[in-house]
Design an enzyme around this catalytic site. Structure first.
Site, PDB file in Angstrom:
ATOM      1  N   ARG A   1     -26.741 -21.517   0.064  1.00 46.29           N
ATOM      2  CA  ARG A   1     -27.564 -20.546   0.782  1.00 46.29           C
ATOM      3  C   ARG A   1     -26.884 -19.184   0.810  1.00 46.29           C
ATOM      4  NH1 ARG A   1     -31.251 -20.357   5.332  1.00 46.29           N
ATOM      5  NH2 ARG A   1     -31.681 -18.145   5.575  1.00 46.29           N
TER       6      ARG A   1
ATOM      7  N   ARG B   1     -35.221 -19.034  -0.624  1.00 48.80           N
ATOM      8  CA  ARG B   1     -33.955 -19.621  -0.176  1.00 48.80           C
ATOM      9  C   ARG B   1     -33.768 -21.037  -0.718  1.00 48.80           C
ATOM     10  NH1 ARG B   1     -35.335 -18.421   5.299  1.00 48.80           N
ATOM     11  NH2 ARG B   1     -35.673 -16.376   4.405  1.00 48.80           N
TER      12      ARG B   1
ATOM     13  N   ASP C   1     -33.179 -23.905   4.121  1.00 50.62           N
ATOM     14  CA  ASP C   1     -33.344 -23.317   5.444  1.00 50.62           C
ATOM     15  C   ASP C   1     -33.427 -24.480   6.424  1.00 50.62           C
ATOM     16  OD1 ASP C   1     -33.783 -21.241   7.185  1.00 50.62           O
ATOM     17  OD2 ASP C   1     -35.916 -21.022   6.721  1.00 50.62           O
TER      18      ASP C   1
ATOM     19  N   ASP D   1     -33.880 -25.034  10.444  1.00 47.29           N
ATOM     20  CA  ASP D   1     -34.153 -24.372  11.718  1.00 47.29           C
ATOM     21  C   ASP D   1     -34.236 -25.406  12.826  1.00 47.29           C
ATOM     22  OD1 ASP D   1     -34.470 -21.780  10.637  1.00 47.29           O
ATOM     23  OD2 ASP D   1     -36.558 -22.197  10.122  1.00 47.29           O
TER      24      ASP D   1
HETATM   25  N1  ROI Z   1     -43.197 -20.326   3.606  1.00 47.50           N
HETATM   26  C1  ROI Z   1     -43.345 -21.662   3.481  1.00 47.50           C
HETATM   27  N2  ROI Z   1     -44.475 -22.154   2.978  1.00 47.50           N
HETATM   28  N3  ROI Z   1     -42.365 -22.523   3.874  1.00 47.50           N
HETATM   29  C2  ROI Z   1     -41.189 -22.068   4.405  1.00 47.50           C
HETATM   30  O1  ROI Z   1     -40.304 -22.869   4.755  1.00 47.50           O
HETATM   31  C3  ROI Z   1     -41.017 -20.677   4.564  1.00 47.50           C
HETATM   32  N4  ROI Z   1     -39.877 -20.159   5.104  1.00 47.50           N
HETATM   33  C4  ROI Z   1     -39.702 -18.850   5.260  1.00 47.50           C
HETATM   34  C5  ROI Z   1     -40.757 -17.851   4.876  1.00 47.50           C
HETATM   35  C6  ROI Z   1     -40.156 -16.853   3.904  1.00 47.50           C
HETATM   36  C7  ROI Z   1     -41.219 -17.122   6.134  1.00 47.50           C
HETATM   37  N5  ROI Z   1     -41.923 -18.472   4.261  1.00 47.50           N
HETATM   38  C8  ROI Z   1     -42.061 -19.826   4.136  1.00 47.50           C
HETATM   39  O2  ROI Z   1     -38.583 -18.412   5.819  1.00 47.50           O
END
Ligand code: ROI
Length: 166
Positions: free
Chosen positions: A91, A100, A103, A105
């Site tokens: 990352r 990315r 991610d 969260d």
């Molecule tokens: N869009 C989708 N479909 N899935 C994600 O995990 C995701 N994560 C993000 C942003 C760029 C907002 N768009 C995303 O961080």
């Protein structure tokens, strides 16, 4: 013990030396890595979902999932461990809302509302995103989002047409 829900997302190959990991492989590998975090157990993981990017469209489709964890860690310590896993998966912290490799969260942490420099829980965008609400609904249909309501109600208000299980 706290029950926490984690959102997992990837839309880039990690290009780690000696191997090229696709978004789907990144999510599966992240699941393995999360299972080794101290004082933390994975209780369940949703299906993997593919969706168009929310935000800038000049990036590939995402693979997303939600995991339910039981942890003895404080929220910040769990965040530190999740960021270690993100870094192990190549990352880079660059463009805001950009592509990315991984991610992770913290979506929910017990029934807690947390607001500090590093964490906003429940996650700010949780209620607007079908790629979070649908997998969360799959593993926890009775889930209540503090201050927002039932996941089963919230999921009715988001566009699910571009979301598919892969
Ligand atoms: N869009 C989708 N479909 N899935 C994600 O995990 C995701 N994560 C993000 C942003 C760029 C907002 N768009 C995303 O961080």
């Amino acid at each position: 013990m706290t029950i926490a829900y984690i959102g997992l997302g990837s839309n880039l190959d990690s290009n780690l030396p000696g191997k090229i990991n696709s978004p789907k492989e990144n999510i599966l590998s992240a699941k393995e890595a999360i299972s080794t975090i101290e004082s933390t157990t994975i209780l369940s993981v949703s299906s993997l979902y593919q969706s168009k990017p929310v935000g800038p469209q000049n990036q590939g489709d995402y693979i997303n999932a939600v995991a339910k964890l039981e942890t003895n860690l404080a929220a910040t310590d769990l965040l530190n461990s999740l960021q270690d896993v993100e870094n192990e998966h190549g990352r880079k912290r660059e463009e805001h809302w950009g592509a990315r490799t991984l991610d992770l969260d913290i979506l929910l942490f017990g029934g807690q509302i947390i607001q500090n420099k590093r964490l906003t829980i429940p996650h700010k965008e949780l209620c607007n995103r079908s790629f979070v609400l649908v997998p969360l609904m799959e593993i926890e249909p009775e889930c209540i989002i503090p201050g927002k309501g039932k996941v089963s109600d919230l999921v009715l208000n988001v566009d699910k047409t571009e979301l598919k299980v892969v």
